[in-house]
Design a protein around this motif. Structure first.
Motif, PDB file in Angstrom:
ATOM      1  N   LEU A 296     112.322  28.265  38.994  1.00  0.00           N
ATOM      2  CA  LEU A 296     111.401  27.766  37.961  1.00  0.00           C
ATOM      3  C   LEU A 296     110.727  26.502  38.489  1.00  0.00           C
ATOM      4  CD1 LEU A 296     112.153  27.343  34.177  1.00  0.00           C
ATOM      5  CD2 LEU A 296     111.047  25.528  35.462  1.00  0.00           C
ATOM      6  N   SER A 335     110.616  20.736  29.938  1.00  0.00           N
ATOM      7  CA  SER A 335     110.483  19.936  28.720  1.00  0.00           C
ATOM      8  C   SER A 335     109.851  20.731  27.581  1.00  0.00           C
ATOM      9  CB  SER A 335     109.622  18.699  28.993  1.00  0.00           C
ATOM     10  OG  SER A 335     108.291  19.095  29.235  1.00  0.00           O
ATOM     11  N   GLY A 366     117.384  20.971  38.020  1.00  0.00           N
ATOM     12  CA  GLY A 366     116.224  20.189  37.571  1.00  0.00           C
ATOM     13  C   GLY A 366     116.611  19.140  36.531  1.00  0.00           C
ATOM     14  N   GLY A 411     125.325  14.052  37.007  1.00  0.00           N
ATOM     15  CA  GLY A 411     124.786  12.834  37.628  1.00  0.00           C
ATOM     16  C   GLY A 411     124.926  11.650  36.689  1.00  0.00           C
ATOM     17  N   ILE A 477     123.550  11.118  46.940  1.00  0.00           N
ATOM     18  CA  ILE A 477     123.222  12.257  47.804  1.00  0.00           C
ATOM     19  C   ILE A 477     122.332  11.733  48.932  1.00  0.00           C
ATOM     20  CG2 ILE A 477     122.202  14.548  47.938  1.00  0.00           C
ATOM     21  CD1 ILE A 477     122.763  14.899  44.966  1.00  0.00           C
TER      22      ILE A 477
END
Ligand SMILES: NC(=O)c1ccc[n+]([C@@H]2O[C@H](COP(=O)([O-])OP(=O)(O)OC[C@H]3O[C@@H](n4cnc5c(N)ncnc54)[C@H](OP(=O)(O)O)[C@@H]3O)[C@@H](O)[C@H]2O)c1
Length: 654
Positions: A296, A335, A366, A411, A477
Motif C-alpha cells: 500500500l 489516514s 507504515g 516504536g 534502526i
C-alpha cells in the motif's frame, strides 16, 4: 481523516447540554457534521418546536460560542461540527434517552433553510469580528508581532501599520513548525522571563490569543513555569472504545475453528517506501514462497508510487527491476477511511476474492514517525489504520476460514518482552495509565495503543499463543552491512554528531543499553515471525509463544557504544551530565537552526531519546558476541556513510 461521531458528541455534551451529533446523508446539512444542542430548558427535555432566533447577545449565542471554544480543547478541528442547530430542548424516549430518530428526522426533513442560514450568517460575522485582534489586547498584539517576524509576512497576517490588523491565527497552520517553535520559545523566555513548555505549542491548535493567555499565566507563576496539568489523553478510555469496535466485528460464526494458511504466498505490507519498510520488502521479494507482495503506497498515481519504491530501493543500493512481477501496488492512504483503497482492493482485503487471491499475512510498518505531533494528529495513521487492518482480517477470516498472520512494527518505547500471553491486558492497561501522563509523546502513545489493539485481536482469535499476531519492537534502526545507509534524521545520529563536535558524552550511562539493530536484522526478525511455524522457537532468547511483543534486543551498552565511536576516530571523554548538557546547549545556541540537535534539544533535555535515558537492557543478547560484533560493524559502517555525506567530519585513521 476518520471521524468518530461518538467522540464528537461526547465533546459537544461535555458542558452538560443535551446534544446529538449526526452526519446526515440528506437534508440541508447533508455531508456536514451537524450538532443539535439544547440550550434552553435546564434538563434539556421537551421537543423541537421552540427554536431560538439568532440574536447576537442572547444567552443561547453566548452558550453556543462558549461550547465551540470548549470543544476546541477536546477534539481536533477536522472533527468540529460545521452545522450548529441550537434548540430549546430535545425530544426524549420513555427510557429517558434522547430520541435520535426524532432528531434525525427533524434535521433531514424539517429544518427551515431561512432559519439555518440566518444562524450561519450570524456565527460567521461573529467569527470574523472575533478573529481580529483588537488594539486593547496588548499581549496578543505583542505576540502577533513576534510571530509575524518569525514566519514573515505574505499570508495576510501583517503589521497594523501596514494597514491590515493582526488576526488570531492558529500557530501551527501559519507556518510555525518545530524549528520555529523552538525559536519562539527562546524569544518568549528572553522577553517575558518564563519557561514555556514546547509540547503546549507544538502539535497543538494554539492561536495567538491562546498564546497570550498562556504567557500571562506563566508570568503569574513565581518561577515562570507551567504548573497546571495539561489536558491528558486517557489511553485506557481510548483503548476500551477501540477494542469494542474490534469486538463488534466478531459474530457467533467466529467461534468456528479457523486455521492459519499453510503457505504464505500473498503478503500485504504498508510503509514499504520507508527506511525499514523497503528492507522488509527486499527480504520478502527474495523469498521463493511469496509470489505476490501487495504494497500500500501513498501516491497520486501508479507511476509515482512505483517511482517511490524504485528510488527507495536504489537509495539502499539494490534494484527493484528483477522483482517487478511479484509486486502489486495498491494506492492508498493510511489516514483515510477504508485506507483510501479502491473498492476492489478493499473487498480483497476483506477476503471477498477467489481463494488464490486471499491475503495470507499483513506486515504493518507504515506510521508517522514524528515526535513533535500530538496524539490526535497521529491517531488516524498510527492507530486507526491498525484497527482497520485488523477488522479487515477478521472479515477475511469469516469468509475464508483462514486467519491471516499479522505483524505490527512497534516504536516509541523501550523494546521489552512485554505482553505475556496470560496477562497482556492487565499489563497493557497499567502501561496505558502510565503513558496517559501529560508530556508523553503522542508518537509513543499512538504506537502503544496500536500494539495493544493487535494483542486484543490476537486474544479474540483464540488466544495470544498461536494466533501468530505479533508486535515486533525495534530500538534504534540503523543501516546494515558494509554499504549501510544511515538515517541521519534519527536522534541517535544527531546525538553522535553533537558529541563528536564536543569531544564528550554524558558519562551517566554506565548501566544503560542502547537498543540498536540494522534494518536488515529487524526485517529478519519480522519475517521469522511470519514464516516460522507457530511452535518453533524464536531466534531470540524470549520464547515468542509466551509473549505478544517480540523485542529486538540487539545493541550495546551505552559505554561500549561511545567507546566504539571514540575508537572509530572521534575521541570522546565521559563528562558529568550537567557539564555535558551545558556544553550541548551552548553549541546549539551558537549554531542555531543549523545544529543537528536543534529540533530535538527540548526532548533531549527531558531525557527522551537520549541513550543514557534508556533503562538497562533485560540481559537478552548481552552475552551474544556474534550479535555485538554485527552491531559494531553496522555502527562503524553508518559512521563511514555519514562521513561520506559530510554529516560527520573526516578522520585521519578511521
Ligand atoms: N526508525 C526507527 O528508528 C524506528 C524505531 C522503532 C520503530 N520504528 C517503527 O518502524 C516503522 C517504520 O519506521 P521508519 O523509520 O521506516 O519510518 P519512515 O521511513 O518514515 O517510513 C514510514 C512509512 O510509513 C508511510 N506512511 C506514513 N503515513 C502514511 C499514510 N498516511 N499513508 C500511507 N503510508 C504512510 C510512509 O509513506 P510515505 O513515503 O508516503 O511518507 C513511509 O513509507 C514505523 O512503524 C516506526 O514506528 C522505527
Amino acid at each position: 481523516m476518520r471521524i468518530d461521531l461518538g467522540e464528537v458528541e461526547n465533546a459537544v455534551s461535555s458542558l452538560g447540554h443535551k446534544a446529538v451529533v449526526l452526519f446526515p446523508a440528506e437534508g440541508l446539512s447533508a455531508g456536514n457534521i451537524t450538532a443539535v444542542v439544547a440550550f434552553g430548558r435546564p434538563d434539556g427535555t421537551g421537543n423541537l418546536e421552540i427554536l431560538p432566533e439568532p440574536e447576537p447577545d442572547s444567552a443561547v449565542v453566548t452558550q453556543l460560542l462558549a461550547l465551540r471554544r470548549h470543544i476546541s480543547y477536546l477534539i481536533p478541528p477536522y472533527m468540529h461540527p460545521t452545522v450548529w442547530v441550537p434548540t430549546d430542548s430535545l425530544p426524549m424516549l420513555a427510557s429517558a434517552k434522547v430520541s435520535r430518530l426524532a432528531v434525525k428526522n427533524f434535521v433531514t426533513r424539517e429544518l427551515q433553510e431561512d432559519w439555518l442560514n440566518s444562524w450561519r450568517r450570524m456565527l460567521n460575522t461573529i467569527d470574523l469580528e472575533n478573529h481580529i485582534i483588537q488594539p486593547e489586547e496588548a499581549m496578543a498584539i505583542e505576540l502577533a508581532d513576534i510571530v509575524d517576524k518569525l514566519i514573515g509576512t505574505g499570508d495576510g497576517h501583517r503589521r497594523p501599520e501596514g494597514g491590515k490588523p493582526y488576526h488570531d491565527i492558529i500557530l501551527s497552520r501559519a507556518g510555525i513548525d518545530s524549528i520555529k517553535t523552538i525559536q519562539l520559545m527562546r524569544l518568549l523566555s528572553e522577553r517575558y522571563n518564563i519557561t514555556p513548555t514546547v509540547g503546549k505549542i507544538l502539535g497543538s491548535e494554539m492561536s495567538i490569543r491562546d498564546l497570550a493567555r498562556y504567557v500571562e499565566t506563566l508570568q503569574s507563576h513565581p518561577d515562570g513555569r507551567e504548573h497546571v496539568t495539561t489536558q491528558a489523553i486517557d489511553l485506557i478510555e481510548e483503548y476500551r472504545g477501540l477494542s469494542t469496535i474490534l469486538q463488534d466485528h466478531f459474530t457467533p460464526k467466529e467461534c468456528r475453528p479457523s486455521k492459519l494458511p499453510d503457505a504464505i504466498s500473498t503478503v500485504l505490507t504498508t510503509g514499504s517506501a520507508g527506511y525499514l519498510g523497503i528492507e522488509i520488502l527486499h527480504q520478502l521479494l527474495k523469498r521463493k514462497e511469496t509470489s505476490n507482495i501487495i504494497t500500500l503506497i501513498r501516491a497520486p498515481s501508479m507511476d509515482k508510487a512505483l517511482n517511490k519504491l524504485v528510488s527507495a530501493a536504489e537509495c539502499m543500493g539494490w534494484s527493484l527491476t528483477p522483482y517487478l512481477s511479484k509486486i502489486e501496488i495498491w494506492l492508498g492512504d493510511l489516514s483515510e477511511p477504508n485506507l483510501g483503497l479502491s473498492t476492489a482492493h478493499w473487498e480483497r482485503l476483506h477476503g471477498n476474492c477467489s481463494s488464490h487471491e486471499v491475503i495470507d499475512a499483513i506486515i504493518h510498518v507504515g506510521a508517522i514517525v514524528d515526535w513533535t505531533k500530538s496524539y490526535h494528529q497521529l491517531k488516524a495513521v498510527n492507530v486507526i489504520s491498525t484497527l482497520t487492518l485488523l477488522n479487515a482480517s477478521t472479515h477475511s477470516l469469516l469468509r475464508t476460514g483462514l486467519r491471516p498472520r499479522f505483524i505490527q512494527i512497534s516504536g516509541g518505547r523501550k523494546p521489552a518482552s512485554s505482553f505475556a500471553s496470560s496477562s497482556w491486558e492487565t499489563e497493557g492497561l497499567q502501561l496505558a495509565r502510565a503513558l496517559s501522563a501529560p508530556g508523553t509523546l503522542g508518537y509513543t502513545q499512538t504506537k502503544f495503543l496500536s500494539d495493544l489493539l493487535v494483542c486484543k485481536w490476537a486474544s479474540l482469535h483464540g488466544g495470544t499463543q498461536d494466533a501468530r499476531a505479533r508486535v515486533v519492537m525495534p530500538g534504534f534502526i540503523v543501516g546494515g552491512g558494509p554499504n549501510a545507509v544511515a538515517n541521519m534524521d534519527d536522534v541517535l545520529w544527531r546525538l553522535v554528531s553533537t558529541n563528536v563536535g564536543l569531544g564528550m558524552y554524558s558519562s551517566e550511562v554506565n548501566n544503560k543499553w542502547v537498543y540498536l539493530a540494522s534494518s536488515a536484522v529487524v526485517a529478519r526478525k519480522v519475517l521469522h515471525c511470519i514464516f516460522s511455524a507457530p511452535s518453533s522457537a524464536c531466534h531470540s532468547t524470549v520464547d515468542e509463544r509466551e509473549t505478544m511483543a517480540i523485542p529486538v534486543s540487539d545493541g550495546l551498552s551505552e559505554t561500549a557504544f561511545w567507546s566504539l565511536i571514540s575508537r572509530s576516530g572521534y575521541p570522546l571523554t565521559g563528562t558529568p551530565h550537567d557539564t555535558w548538557l551545558a556544553a550541548v546547549e551552548a553549541a546549539v545556541e551558537a549554531k542555531g537552526v543549523k545544529h543537528p540537535l536543534y529540533p530535538v534539544l527540548h526532548f533531549v533535555k527531558r531525557g527522551v531519546g537520549l541513550g543514557g535515558d534508556l533503562p538497562a537492557g533485560d540481559g537478552d543478547g548481552c552475552e551474544d558476541e556474534e550479535m555485538k560484533a554485527e552491531v559494531e560493524r553496522d555502527v562503524v559502517a553508518n559512521l563511514a556513510y555519514m562521513r561520506r555525506m559530510g554529516f560527520l567530519p573526516a578522520v585521519a585513521t578511521p
